[in-house]
Enzyme design. Structure first.
Site, PDB file in Angstrom:
ATOM      1  N   HIS A 101     -11.476   4.849   4.368  1.00  0.00           N
ATOM      2  CA  HIS A 101     -10.959   4.793   5.742  1.00  0.00           C
ATOM      3  C   HIS A 101     -10.116   6.058   5.923  1.00  0.00           C
ATOM      4  O   HIS A 101      -9.469   6.503   4.963  1.00  0.00           O
ATOM      5  CB  HIS A 101      -9.987   3.640   5.967  1.00  0.00           C
ATOM      6  N   ASP A 104      -6.721   5.768   4.430  1.00  0.00           N
ATOM      7  CA  ASP A 104      -6.603   5.650   2.964  1.00  0.00           C
ATOM      8  C   ASP A 104      -6.336   7.013   2.356  1.00  0.00           C
ATOM      9  O   ASP A 104      -5.583   7.142   1.392  1.00  0.00           O
ATOM     10  CB  ASP A 104      -7.924   5.189   2.307  1.00  0.00           C
TER      11      ASP A 104
HETATM   12  C1  XLS Z   1     -12.536  -5.942   5.303  1.00  0.00           C
HETATM   13  C2  XLS Z   1     -13.689  -5.056   5.317  1.00  0.00           C
HETATM   14  C3  XLS Z   1     -13.378  -3.565   5.263  1.00  0.00           C
HETATM   15  C4  XLS Z   1     -14.555  -2.762   5.685  1.00  0.00           C
HETATM   16  C5  XLS Z   1     -14.220  -1.366   6.049  1.00  0.00           C
HETATM   17  O1  XLS Z   1     -12.645  -7.150   5.120  1.00  0.00           O
HETATM   18  O2  XLS Z   1     -14.514  -5.430   4.259  1.00  0.00           O
HETATM   19  O3  XLS Z   1     -12.917  -3.218   4.013  1.00  0.00           O
HETATM   20  O4  XLS Z   1     -15.551  -2.742   4.713  1.00  0.00           O
HETATM   21  O5  XLS Z   1     -13.301  -1.315   7.065  1.00  0.00           O
END
Ligand code: XLS
Ligand code: CA
Ligand code: CA
Length: 436
Positions: A101, A104
């Site tokens: 993300h 991140d």
């Molecule tokens: C959360 C989601 C997230 C997505 C990306 O539950 O899995 O991690 O994969 O935003």
């Protein structure tokens, strides 16, 4: 350069007899399965958020995990050190892809312009690390759900200002994904849902979400990004009801708003089970409708009702998942991203390696089992036989749209009660077990 995981060397394939917990017993990157390298079938990816930013926090307490790369006072120094640690782990594990993300990889600043400058700086470093190591970006995405401004959603927020903020953030995240050669871009609607219908205009929110996605498609074309756009279904959590509930629901949404040609789906195992489906069901729905894009390979805990994001260890599930993926033609742009986190008590860096080695071996076994099922055509033949009537005279007439109610009624009046055939479920379950 600082080594962040000094007690782990490059993980190697040692074969099924090895007792070395830091060796692959089944994942052998270059081994051919159905004529293709295992690495190219599986396209493993490490996720940045859980693996490097997750420190074991849960609703009852803060993180328990201490990482050396966080040992700086300047958040940008932490971001750079984290990136070094990440590429050290990717290369030691031998995975070819990563996912992140925007928030991140670089910390958010007080305003968007400075936040974007920070991102640009980190992206340059990531670009260099990608070039040096050959590790590629499977997908980028936006975190438009953690900051307090997104408490009521991003694209579905009642405020157009928040919508505009989300749009600006997504614009930048698509651009950096493009810059890093990302193969896909994922939309997970973090808080796109509602907590109560008492304050929610559902129809308007859905229209807005579609507008945001259309703008993303327009921007993608404008900048020449040819990565694949993916929606990631999830039924609940953090909201009580997420709009992207499951693959069937996402598919209907995309079709209603004429977005079906621009998106496929990213299926996460733990989200499938939260929706009351099996992982294989969600994959099969996507495969049947030509919308299987990529996979977040993890698992939930059937005794807990939330998204535990655990590393996959269930070979039965991995076999069925790989069977469905292979039958649908395998991954083209997608891959298997370990959207999974080590447990709160797994406080050592080495635990990240045990987790990934086990997950990679689990899917390698799933792949090999699935390949044998396909080679032997055991399930394929059983399904073919079960539907054989549709290739006969009556079935062909119906499928060919040559008959209507009157002709079918005449047929039944003439032939009487249909003959029944066993579904052979128990026999097929036994056969499947022979392949696990
Ligand atoms: C959360 C989601 C997230 C997505 C990306 O539950 O899995 O991690 O994969 O935003
Ligand atoms: Ca996910
Ligand atoms: Ca999840």
């Amino acid at each position: 350069m600082t080594e962040y995981f000094p007690d782990v060397k490059e993980i190697k394939y040692e074969g099924p007899d090895s007792k070395n917990p830091l060796a692959f017993k089944h994942y052998n990157a270059d081994e051919l399965v159905l004529g293709k390298k295992m690495a190219d079938h599986l396209r493993f990816s490490v996720c940045y958020w859980h693996t490097f930013k997750g420190l074991g926090a849960d609703p009852f307490g803060p993180g328990t995990i201490i990482r050396k790369y966080n040992d700086f006072s300047d958040p940008m120094q932490i971001a750079e050190a984290t990136l070094d640690a990440a590429f050290e782990l990717f290369t030691k594990l031998g995975v070819n892809f990563w996912c992140f993300h925007d928030r991140d990889i670089a910390p958010e600043a007080d305003d968007l312009a400075e936040t974007n400058r920070r991102l640009d700086k980190i992206v340059l470093k990531a670009q260099k690390l990608q070039d040096d190591t050959g590790v590629k970006l499977l997908w980028g995405t936006t975190n438009a759900f953690s900051h307090r401004r997104f408490m009521a959603g991003a694209g579905t927020n009642p405020s157009p200002e928040v919508f505009a903020y989300a749009a600006s953030q997504i614009k930048k995240a698509i651009e950096i994904t493009h810059q890093l050669g990302g193969v896909n871009y994922v939309f997970w609607g973090g808080r796109e849902g509602y907590d109560t219908l008492l304050n929610t205009d559902m129809g308007r929110e859905l229209d807005h979400l579609a507008m945001l996605l259309q703008m993303a498609v327009d921007h993608k074309k404008k900048i020449g990004f040819d990565g694949q756009f993916l929606i990631e279904p999830k039924p609940k959590e953090p909201t009580k009801h997420q709009y992207d509930f499951d693959s069937g629901n996402c598919h209907a949404f995309l079709q209603k708003y004429n977005l079906a040609n621009d998106f496929k789906l990213n299926i996460e195992a733990n989200h499938a089970t939260l929706a009351g489906h099996t992982f294989q069901h969600e994959l099969a729905y996507c495969a049947a409708n030509g919308i299987l894009g990529s996979v977040d390979a993890n698992r939930g805990d059937m005794l807990l009702g939330w998204d535990t994001d655990q590393f996959p260890t269930n070979i039965y599930d991995a076999t069925l998942a790989m069977y469905t993926i292979l039958q649908s033609g395998g991954f083209d742009k997608g891959g298997l991203n370990f959207d999974a986190k080590v447990r709160r008590q797994s406080v050592d860096g080495i635990d990240l390696f045990y987790a990934h080695v086990g997950a990679m071996d689990c899917f390698a076994r799933g792949l090999k089992n699935a390949a044998r099922l396909i080679e032997d055509k055991v399930l394929e033949n059983a399904v073919k036989e079960r539907y054989a009537g549709w290739d006969g005279e009556l079935g062909s007439k119906i499928e060919g749209k040559k008959v209507g109610f009157a002709e079918l009624e005449a047929y039944i009046l003439e032939h009487g009660e249909p003959e029944l055939a066993s579904g052979r479920q128990e026999m097929l379950e036994n056969i499947l077990n022979e392949y696990i």
